[in-house]
Design an enzyme around this catalytic site. Structure first.
Site, PDB file in Angstrom:
ATOM      1  CE  LYS A  57      -3.992   2.140   2.143  1.00 16.86           C
ATOM      2  NZ  LYS A  57      -4.786   2.351   3.354  1.00 16.86           N
ATOM      3  CG  PHE A 115       2.472  10.672 -10.885  1.00 18.89           C
ATOM      4  CD1 PHE A 115       3.210  10.327  -9.752  1.00 18.89           C
ATOM      5  CD2 PHE A 115       3.158  11.132 -12.007  1.00 18.89           C
ATOM      6  CE1 PHE A 115       4.605  10.432  -9.762  1.00 18.89           C
ATOM      7  CE2 PHE A 115       4.538  11.236 -12.014  1.00 18.89           C
ATOM      8  CZ  PHE A 115       5.262  10.877 -10.887  1.00 18.89           C
ATOM      9  CB  SER A 116      -3.339   8.220 -10.412  1.00 17.26           C
ATOM     10  OG  SER A 116      -2.557   7.201  -9.803  1.00 17.26           O
ATOM     11  CB  CYS A 117      -4.705   9.116  -4.827  1.00 12.20           C
ATOM     12  SG  CYS A 117      -5.997   9.114  -3.582  1.00 12.20           S
ATOM     13  CE  LYS A 172      -3.215   2.466  -9.279  1.00  9.18           C
ATOM     14  NZ  LYS A 172      -3.369   1.546  -8.144  1.00  9.18           N
ATOM     15  CB  CYS A 176     -35.830  -9.134 -27.609  1.00 16.42           C
ATOM     16  SG  CYS A 176     -37.148 -10.290 -28.051  1.00 16.42           S
TER      17      CYS A 176
END
Lengths: 399, 446
Positions: free
Chosen positions: A45, A135-137, A176, A349
Site C-alpha cells: 500500500k 500520480f493518480s489518487c 500509476k 427483446c
C-alpha cells in the site's frame, strides 16, 4: 503445463496476477498469505516519508449493488497507508527473504522532490523489485497537491517522474495514471519522455457513491458529512480497457492494467490489449486472496484450450482490431435472428426494440418474437437484453 | 434474486416409453446465474457436506467464470465418479442441506451445477490420468463397483500395480447392473470407468474370487487387498409363495433392465418394500409395460427409507403407495400368481431402528389382485463372505467388520469398503470408502 510467467519492466513475475497497492497489501502478514495462496507479486500500500501526516477517516468503504448483485462498484475515501516508509522498508525485507521468487513492489507518494527521491533510495536499499508512483489518487491527496493533481498535468507528470527516475539506480519505476484526464496517452507519453520504465492504468475514478434518502447525507456518512471518493470494481472495467488500449496503441511503454479486473477472462482481455501485468484489488477485498486459484486455473485452461504454451502469446493480440470510428465499415450489415427453439418468450427483446430501437420486433400468437428484417438495423439491443445465451444473434445480411 | 433453476425433463409419455434419461441437465443460461447466486462462503458448509470431499465452492467459482473444464477437473480430482454422483447423490441431504443461501431463498442447486460441468467435460472427453512412478507393490481389488474402482484409481496414480477382479462380465457394479438407465445412462458410467482405469489399472472381468480363483492365491500374489464386493441380490423375505413364477427379485429385475433386457410386464405389478430399490423397481415396471404399479409397505410413507425425491419421482409416474400393508401369502391359480393376501398394520412402539414397529391388525386380511410381484425388501451381505475370505471378522449382520478410521479388516493387509461394509449406502459413500482405503493401503505399503 502452460507458462504463466511474464516480464514487466524487466522484472519476471511468476504469473501476471499482482495485488494492487491497496488495503489488501497493508502488511507483510497479509502479503505473505497472498503469496502462499499463489499470487505472483504484490505492491505494498502506498507509503510516504515519516513527516507526511496521514489521518484516515471511518467509515471509508461504500458499495453500489446491481440490484441483488453485491459490489458492482466500490468507493473508498481511504488515503495512503498510515504506515510510513520505515515500516514498509521492514516489510520489504521480510517478504523478499521469505519469498525470493515473488515480486515485492512498493508504491510511493511524495509532496516534494526530496521526499520522492528519499523514498526511492530507501526502498531500493531495502531490496524492493519495482517501485510504483501514485500520480493518480483522486480524493484527499489532491487537496495537498499530491495524487491526481500531478497525473492530470502531463508537464508535472514528466517532471516528477524524472525526479523519481533520477534517484533510482536499480529498480524500474512505474507511474500509476489517473483516467481523469482529457487524453490519457498524453500522460503516458510524458512518462515515456521522463525515462521512467512503465505505466500502471488506471487509478480509481473520482466519484460520489450515493445519498441517504432519509438523512440527505451522502455515503459514507462520517459524523454527519461526506466527501468524494475513488470508484473501483467491475463497473469501471470498460474505462480501464479503453485506457490500456489507447496507451498501448500510441506509446511504446510497458503497461500494468488495474481497475475492474475480477476474473481470469478479464485478465485475458487486458493481456490481449497489450498489458503485461495484471493488478487486482476490489475483487480480492470482496472474495479474498483465494480467488488466485480461479485466476490461475482459468487462465491455464484457456491457454491450453487455445493451444498456447505461454501467456506471452496473448499480449497485444487484440490491438490491430481497434480503429477510429470513421474507419469502421458502413457496408457491413447485420440483422437480428431469434432462435425460436430456445426462446423463453419473455418479450424483453420486444420492449427494448419497441421503445429503445427501431420497432422491428413483433410478437406472434405464441408470444414468440418475429424480426421485421426491413425495419431491423442490426443495432444489437435485443441481443444485449436477451437472458438466454445465444438465443438472439446478429447475422450478416444477405445482399 | 434469480431462483433455483430446474432441469428440463422428459414428458410423462416419453418417460413411460423407455429407459431414456429423464433429467436433461441445465442450460448454460440457467447454470451461470445459479453459480452467480452462490455466496462463496468462507469454510463453505457445502464442502463439509460432501463426503467425497469435492471443493464445491471452488468448482462453482470456476463455473461462474466460465472455466467449465477447470471446474470439472477440480470436482473429478476429489471424485472419480463425478458425473455419476452428480446424478445419483442425495444432495438435498448432503452438500445442499447446509447451504447458506437457504437463509436467503433456496439452497444453491449444487447437484445440477455439478452435473452441468460434468456434461461439459464429457462433451470434450475426460482427460485420462497417468500411472505414478512404479513402487513395485501389488494391490488386488475384489469387486469393480464404485468403491473398488476408486481405490484402484487412486492406487494406480500412486504407482502401485493394481489388478481388479470382477465376477461380472463388465466392471461398474450397481452403477452398471443396478441403477436404472433413466437415472444414470450407461455411457456416462462407461466413460468414468475408463477414466478410473486410466492410471494403468488392470481389469479382469468374469473372474469370481472364491470360484474361478482362490482368495488365498490372490492374497499371496499381492501386498494388499481391497474387498468391495457389495451386497447379494436375494431379498430376505420368505413369504409363502415367494418362489412362484411371477414373483421377481428386485435385484434380478433391475439387473435385467439395466442390461437392456427388461422382462415385459402387463397388468398390475406390486412392489414389496419401501427403499430406493423399491422405487427403482416400481418405475422400471412402469417402463416395462405394467398398467398399474403399487408399492406395498408395512409402515407409513414418511417411514420409508426411500428418499423423498425418489418417492416423488415414482408418484409422478403414477406409482401408487399402499402403506401399512404386509403381504402374508402369494396366491396362485393354475401355477400362476394371481393375488396377494395381505394384512393391514398399525404402528406400535419404536423398534431398534428408531421407527415405529408395525403391528398386524387382527381381522384385516384382504387380497389384492396382481399379475406380478417384485420383492424389494432389502439386499443381504453375500452369505459366502466368511468361507471365501476365510479369517475375516464379520459383524452380527453379516457385513465385513472394519476399523472406520482406516477400513482395515481384522486381517492385516486386507481392507474393505462400500456396501459390503455399510450394508447399502450410496455411490458417494463407496467413493469415499475407496479413497480412504487407498490412503490406508498406500500408508501401509510406503
Amino acid at each position: 503445463m502452460v507458462d504463466l510467467s511474464l516480464e514487466f519492466c524487466g522484472v519476471k513475475f511468476p504469473n501476471p496476477f499482482t495485488l494492487a497497492a491497496a488495503p489488501t497489501t497493508d502488511s507483510a502478514e497479509m502479503i505473505a498469505r497472498a503469496f502462499e495462496a499463489g499470487w505472483g507479486g504484490a505492491i505494498l500500500k502506498t507509503t510516504s516519508v515519516e513527516t507526511e501526516v496521514v489521518e484516515l477517516v471511518y467509515p471509508m468503504m461504500s458499495g453500489i449493488d446491481l440490484e441483488d448483485k453485491k459490489l458492482m462498484g466500490l468507493q473508498n475515501i481511504d488515503l495512503i497507508s498510515e504506515r510510513h516508509i520505515d515500516e514498509v522498508e521492514k516489510d520489504v525485507k521480510t517478504l523478499k527473504k521469505e519469498f525470493p521468487d515473488k515480486v515485492v513492489a512498493a508504491s510511493i507518494m511524495g509532496a516534494k522532490k526530496e521526499d520522492w527521491q528519499q523514498l526511492v533510495r530507501r526502498l531500493e536499499a531495502a531490496g524492493v523489485d519495482l517501485i510504483e508512483c501514485s500520480f493518480s489518487c483522486p480524493h484527499g491527496m489532491p487537496e495537498r497537491g499530491m495524487g491526481s493533481t500531478i497525473g492530470q498535468d502531463p508537464e508535472l507528470t514528466e517532471r516528477t517522474a524524472r525526479w523519481v527516475k533520477e534517484a533510482a539506480t536499480r529498480v524500474p519505476i512505474v507511474i500509476k495514471l489517473t483516467p481523469q484526464i482529457a487524453d490519457i496517452t498524453s500522460a503516458a507519453a510524458a512518462v515515456k519522455r521522463s525515462g521512467a520504465d512503465g505505466v500502471c492504468a488506471i487509478n480509481t475514478l473520482k466519484s460520489m457513491i450515493g445519498v441517504d434518502l432519509d438523512t440527505f447525507i451522502p455515503y459514507p456518512n462520517v459524523g454527519g458529512y461526506s466527501t468524494y471518493g475513488g470508484y473501483s470494481g467491475p463497473a469501471i472495467k470498460p474505462v480501464t480497457l479503453r485506457c490500456v488500449a489507447e496507451i498501448a496503441k500510441s506509446v511504446d511503454i510497458p503497461i500494468a492494467a488495474v481497475g475492474g479486473i475480477s476474473t481470469w477472462s478479464d485478465a485475458v482481455e487486458f493481456l490481449l490489449l497489450g498489458a503485461t501485468n495484471i493488478q487486482l484489488c476490489t475483487a480480492v477485498m470482496h472474495n479474498g486472496f483465494r480467488i488466485i486459484e480461479d485466476l490461475i486455473d482459468g487462465l491455464s485452461v484457456y491457454l491450453e484450450e487455445k493451444g498456447m504454451n505461454s501467456v506471452k502469446e496473448l499480449v497485444g493480440k487484440a490491438l490491430p482490431y481497434i480503429v477510429d470510428h470513421s474507419k469502421l465499415s458502413r457496408d457491413y450489415q447485420v440483422v437480428s435472428s431469434v432462435n425460436r427453439e430456445t426462446c423463453i418468450k419473455c418479450d424483453v427483446c420486444y420492449i427494448a426494440c419497441m421503445d429503445g430501437a427501431h420497432q422491428a420486433i413483433e410478437l406472434d400468437e405464441n408470444r414468440l418474437p418475429v424480426i421485421d428484417e426491413d425495419k431491423c438495423k442490426g443495432c444489437g439491443m435485443c441481443e444485449t437484453v436477451c437472458p438466454v445465451e445465444e438465443c438472439i444473434t446478429l447475422k450478416p445480411r444477405e445482399s | 434474486m434469480s431462483v433455483r433453476p430446474k432441469m428440463k425433463e422428459l414428458s410423462l409419455e416419453e418417460r413411460k416409453a423407455g429407459f431414456d434419461e429423464v433429467e436433461k441437465g441445465l442450460a448454460r443460461h440457467q447454470a451461470l446465474p445459479e453459480a452467480s447466486r452462490c455466496l462463496f462462503c468462507h469454510e463453505a458448509p457445502c464442502v463439509t457436506g460432501c463426503i467425497a470431499g469435492i471443493d464445491v465452492v471452488g468448482f462453482i467459482r470456476r463455473l461462474k467464470t466460465r472455466n467449465f473444464i477447470g471446474a470439472a477437473r477440480l470436482a473429478r480430482e476429489a471424485n472419480v465418479f463425478s458425473a455419476v454422483c452428480a446424478r445419483v447423490c442425495p444432495s438435498e441431504e448432503q452438500c445442499e442441506k447446509p447451504c447458506s443461501s437457504t437463509n436467503l431463498a433456496e439452497p444453491i442447486a449444487i447437484s445440477a451445477l455439478h452435473r452441468f460441468i460434468t456434461d461439459e467435460e464429457l462433451k470434450r472427453g475426460i482427460r485420462p490420468q497417468k500411472a505414478g512412478a512404479p513402487t513395485g507393490k501389488k494391490v488386488s481389488i475384489i469387486g469393480a463397483g464404485p468403491a473398488g474402482l476408486t481405490c484402484a484409481h487412486e492406487l494406480g496414480r500412486l504407482g502401485h500395480e493394481v489388478t481388479v477382479f470382477e465376477a461380472e462380465d463388465a466392471p461398474g457394479g450397481l452403477m452398471i447392473h443396478g441403477i436404472p438407465r433413466y437415472r444414470l445412462p450407461r455411457e456416462i458410467v462407461s466413460a468414468e470407468i475408463e477414466y478410473a482405469l486410466s492410471p494403468g489399472v488392470k481389469m479382469r472381468t468374469g473372474v469370481s474370487v472364491g470360484k474361478d480363483i482362490s482368495f488365498d492365491g490372490v492374497r499371496k500374489d499381492s501386498d494388499a487387498v481391497f474387498i468391495g464386493i457389495g451386497l447379494g441380490y436375494r431379498s430376505e423375505l420368505n413369504t409363502p409363495g415367494h418362489d412362484l413364477p411371477g414373483v421377481l427379485q428386485a435385484g434380478e429385475f433391475l439387473r435385467m433392465a439395466a442390461l437392456g433386457d427388461v422382462p415385459e410386464l402387463s397388468g398390475t405389478v406390486a412392489v414389496i418394500g419401501g427403499g430406493n430399490v423399491a422405487m427403482d423397481a416400481a418405475c422400471s415396471a412402469v417402463r416395462a409395460g405394467a398398467s398399474e404399479v403399487i408399492v406395498l409397505y408395512r409402515r407409513r410413507e414418511e417411514d420409508m427409507p426411500a428418499w423423498e425425491r425418489e418417492r416423488e419421482f415414482a408418484k409422478k409416474e403414477g406409482v401408487k403407495f399402499q402403506c401399512l400393508t404386509v403381504p402374508q401369502k402369494f396366491i396362485e391359480k393354475d401355477g400362476r400368481l394371481t393375488a396377494i393376501e395381505c394384512v393391514s398394520t398399525k404402528l406400535g412402539k419404536l423398534d431398534s431402528s428408531g421407527r415405529p414397529r408395525p403391528e398386524v391388525i387382527p381381522g384385516s386380511e384382504h387380497t389384492i389382485d396382481v399379475d406380478t410381484v417384485i420383492l424389494a425388501t432389502g439386499q443381504a451381505p453375500w452369505p459366502e463372505l466368511s468361507s471365501v475370505f476365510g479369517g475375516i471378522r464379520l459383524s452380527s449382520s453379516g457385513t465385513i467388520e472394519v476399523d472406520p478410521e482406516t477400513l482395515a479388516t481384522s486381517v492385516e493387509g486386507i481392507f474393505a469398503g462400500g456396501d459390503a461394509v455399510n450394508r447399502g449406502q450410496t455411490v458417494v459413500q463407496a467413493v469415499a470408502d475407496g479413497k480412504l482405503a487407498a490412503k490406508s493401503i498406500n500408508d501401509l505399503l510406503s
